[in-house]
Design a protein around this motif. Structure first.
Motif, PDB file in Angstrom:
ATOM      1  N   HIS A 136       0.823  -1.208   0.000  1.00  5.21           N
ATOM      2  CA  HIS A 136       0.000   0.000   0.000  1.00  5.21           C
ATOM      3  C   HIS A 136       0.865   1.270   0.000  1.00  5.21           C
ATOM      4  N   LEU A 137       1.968   1.241   0.750  1.00  3.89           N
ATOM      5  CA  LEU A 137       2.831   2.418   0.877  1.00  3.89           C
ATOM      6  C   LEU A 137       3.906   2.495  -0.200  1.00  3.89           C
ATOM      7  N   GLY A 138       4.026   1.456  -1.023  1.00  7.54           N
ATOM      8  CA  GLY A 138       4.973   1.487  -2.133  1.00  7.54           C
ATOM      9  C   GLY A 138       6.383   1.061  -1.798  1.00  7.54           C
ATOM     10  N   TYR A 139       6.544   0.273  -0.743  1.00  5.71           N
ATOM     11  CA  TYR A 139       7.867  -0.229  -0.385  1.00  5.71           C
ATOM     12  C   TYR A 139       8.069  -1.614  -1.005  1.00  5.71           C
ATOM     13  N   SER A 140       9.138  -1.744  -1.760  1.00  3.88           N
ATOM     14  CA  SER A 140       9.462  -3.054  -2.351  1.00  3.88           C
ATOM     15  C   SER A 140      10.974  -3.253  -2.449  1.00  3.88           C
ATOM     16  N   GLY A 142      14.743  -3.480  -1.677  1.00  6.14           N
ATOM     17  CA  GLY A 142      15.570  -3.676  -0.492  1.00  6.14           C
ATOM     18  C   GLY A 142      14.838  -4.230   0.709  1.00  6.14           C
ATOM     19  N   LEU A 143      13.685  -4.861   0.492  1.00 13.29           N
ATOM     20  CA  LEU A 143      12.852  -5.324   1.601  1.00 13.29           C
ATOM     21  C   LEU A 143      12.432  -6.770   1.364  1.00 13.29           C
ATOM     22  N   SER A 144      12.617  -7.613   2.379  1.00  9.18           N
ATOM     23  CA  SER A 144      12.161  -9.002   2.285  1.00  9.18           C
ATOM     24  C   SER A 144      11.552  -9.421   3.612  1.00  9.18           C
ATOM     25  N   TRP A 145      10.708 -10.456   3.544  1.00  8.73           N
ATOM     26  CA  TRP A 145       9.947 -10.922   4.698  1.00  8.73           C
ATOM     27  C   TRP A 145      10.231 -12.393   4.922  1.00  8.73           C
ATOM     28  N   VAL A 146      10.561 -12.747   6.150  1.00  9.40           N
ATOM     29  CA  VAL A 146      10.932 -14.129   6.465  1.00  9.40           C
ATOM     30  C   VAL A 146      10.180 -14.588   7.715  1.00  9.40           C
ATOM     31  N   LEU A 147       9.572 -15.755   7.624  1.00 14.65           N
ATOM     32  CA  LEU A 147       8.939 -16.370   8.784  1.00 14.65           C
ATOM     33  C   LEU A 147      10.018 -17.074   9.590  1.00 14.65           C
ATOM     34  N   GLY A 148      10.209 -16.661  10.843  1.00 12.25           N
ATOM     35  CA  GLY A 148      11.286 -17.245  11.623  1.00 12.25           C
ATOM     36  C   GLY A 148      11.171 -16.957  13.103  1.00 12.25           C
ATOM     37  N   ASN A 149      11.807 -17.802  13.898  1.00 10.38           N
ATOM     38  CA  ASN A 149      11.789 -17.720  15.353  1.00 10.38           C
ATOM     39  C   ASN A 149      13.056 -17.031  15.844  1.00 10.38           C
ATOM     40  N   ALA A 150      12.909 -16.029  16.693  1.00 12.55           N
ATOM     41  CA  ALA A 150      14.059 -15.299  17.228  1.00 12.55           C
ATOM     42  C   ALA A 150      15.022 -16.211  17.967  1.00 12.55           C
ATOM     43  N   GLU A 151      14.516 -17.325  18.483  1.00 13.95           N
ATOM     44  CA  GLU A 151      15.349 -18.259  19.244  1.00 13.95           C
ATOM     45  C   GLU A 151      16.128 -19.216  18.337  1.00 13.95           C
ATOM     46  N   GLU A 152      15.784 -19.242  17.061  1.00 16.81           N
ATOM     47  CA  GLU A 152      16.447 -20.126  16.109  1.00 16.81           C
ATOM     48  C   GLU A 152      16.337 -19.509  14.717  1.00 16.81           C
ATOM     49  N   LEU A 153      17.120 -18.473  14.492  1.00 16.11           N
ATOM     50  CA  LEU A 153      17.003 -17.701  13.262  1.00 16.11           C
ATOM     51  C   LEU A 153      17.459 -18.490  12.033  1.00 16.11           C
ATOM     52  N   PRO A 154      16.749 -18.363  10.914  1.00 21.60           N
ATOM     53  CA  PRO A 154      17.085 -19.096   9.693  1.00 21.60           C
ATOM     54  C   PRO A 154      18.101 -18.366   8.821  1.00 21.60           C
ATOM     55  N   PHE A 155      19.185 -17.875   9.438  1.00 22.58           N
ATOM     56  CA  PHE A 155      20.194 -17.112   8.706  1.00 22.58           C
ATOM     57  C   PHE A 155      21.595 -17.611   9.042  1.00 22.58           C
TER      58      PHE A 155
END
Length: 263
Positions: A136-140, A142-155
């Motif tokens: 809606h705000l026009g942000y695309s 440099g931005l990505s979305w990841v489903l992940g747990n702070a206690e076990e990050l997928p990075f």
């Protein structure tokens, strides 16, 4: 383990907190504005200014599903990038207009200067709301979305320049694991920035704060979001969260903890 003022198991706490944010996701921004009279926006602005990111910064925003920190990061970097381009053009006064235009177009196309922000959240509904806001705000870029747990990050290890978590760490079941993960994914010299609610030390303000928290916020939750219990938990969770000086981070983690005295 605590879920607000209730005593629960680790697994029960995770499930209950997940349900809270699934319930409040669609009204999350409206409730934040209502409960803080919009002051949460100022706190988030301060966090990003304290970060002071430059073009090329790689940011991980944990528990940032609705995108508030990510969008501010992008705006900030774009502003810095624009000033850099203006200074660059001033130093090319002897170039032809065609050369200046081509140089500007090339740099303007990459308005973030290779900066990236990854929003990581454990809750699908919060991420869904964030993605809708971004569209809606026009942000695309440099931005990505990841489903992940702070206690076990997928990075991978040593990946990010900055790690932020705004009003999210108190909802992490194992804060010690989340901090270890933050340390793991940050590059050497990386920065950890945490924005979280704190306790009020002034006795008079503390009583007023308690009155507002327990008598007003749940009512707002019921009126605006149709959910008294979730906002009752959020108020109670602040009381269970340790004060700033008691929240320890790994010694090698360059940390900044910004605390706010109300929800």
């Amino acid at each position: 383990m605590h879920f607000g003022f209730q005593t629960v198991t680790e697994e029960e706490r995770r499930e209950k907190i997940y349900q809270v944010f699934e319930n409040v996701a669609k009204k999350y921004d409206v409730m934040n504005d209502s409960m803080t009279l919009g002051i949460h926006r100022v706190w988030k602005d301060i966090l990003v200014h304290k970060m002071n990111p430059c073009p090329g910064t790689l940011l991980l925003d944990v528990a940032g599903g609705t995108g508030d920190i990510a969008f501010r990061f992008i705006n900030y970097v774009r502003s810095v990038r624009q000033r850099q381009l203006q200074r660059k053009l001033k130093h090319h006064q002897n170039l032809s207009w065609q050369e200046i235009f081509e140089s500007y177009q090339k740099d303007e196309f990459n308005s973030l200067g290779d900066s990236q922000v990854v929003v990581c959240d454990i809750n699908r509904e919060m991420l869904k709301v964030g993605k809708q806001k971004a569209e809606h705000l026009g942000y695309s870029e440099g931005l990505s979305w990841v489903l992940g747990n702070a206690e076990e990050l997928p990075f991978d290890d040593d990946k990010f320049d900055v790690y932020t978590i705004a009003f999210g760490i108190r909802n992490v079941t194992r804060i010690d694991l989340a901090l270890q993960e933050a340390y793991r994914v940050l590059k050497p010299g990386g920065r950890f920035l945490c924005l979280e609610f704190s306790h009020v030390s002034n006795p008079l303000l503390s009583r007023l704060y308690d009155l507002y928290s327990f008598q007003v916020i749940p009512v707002l939750g019921e009126v605006i979001a149709g959910d008294w219990r979730s906002y009752q938990y959020l108020v109670e969770s602040i009381r269970q969260f340790p004060p700033q000086l008691e929240l320890h981070t790994p010694p090698s983690l360059a940390a900044s903890l910004l605390t706010c005295p109300h929800f």
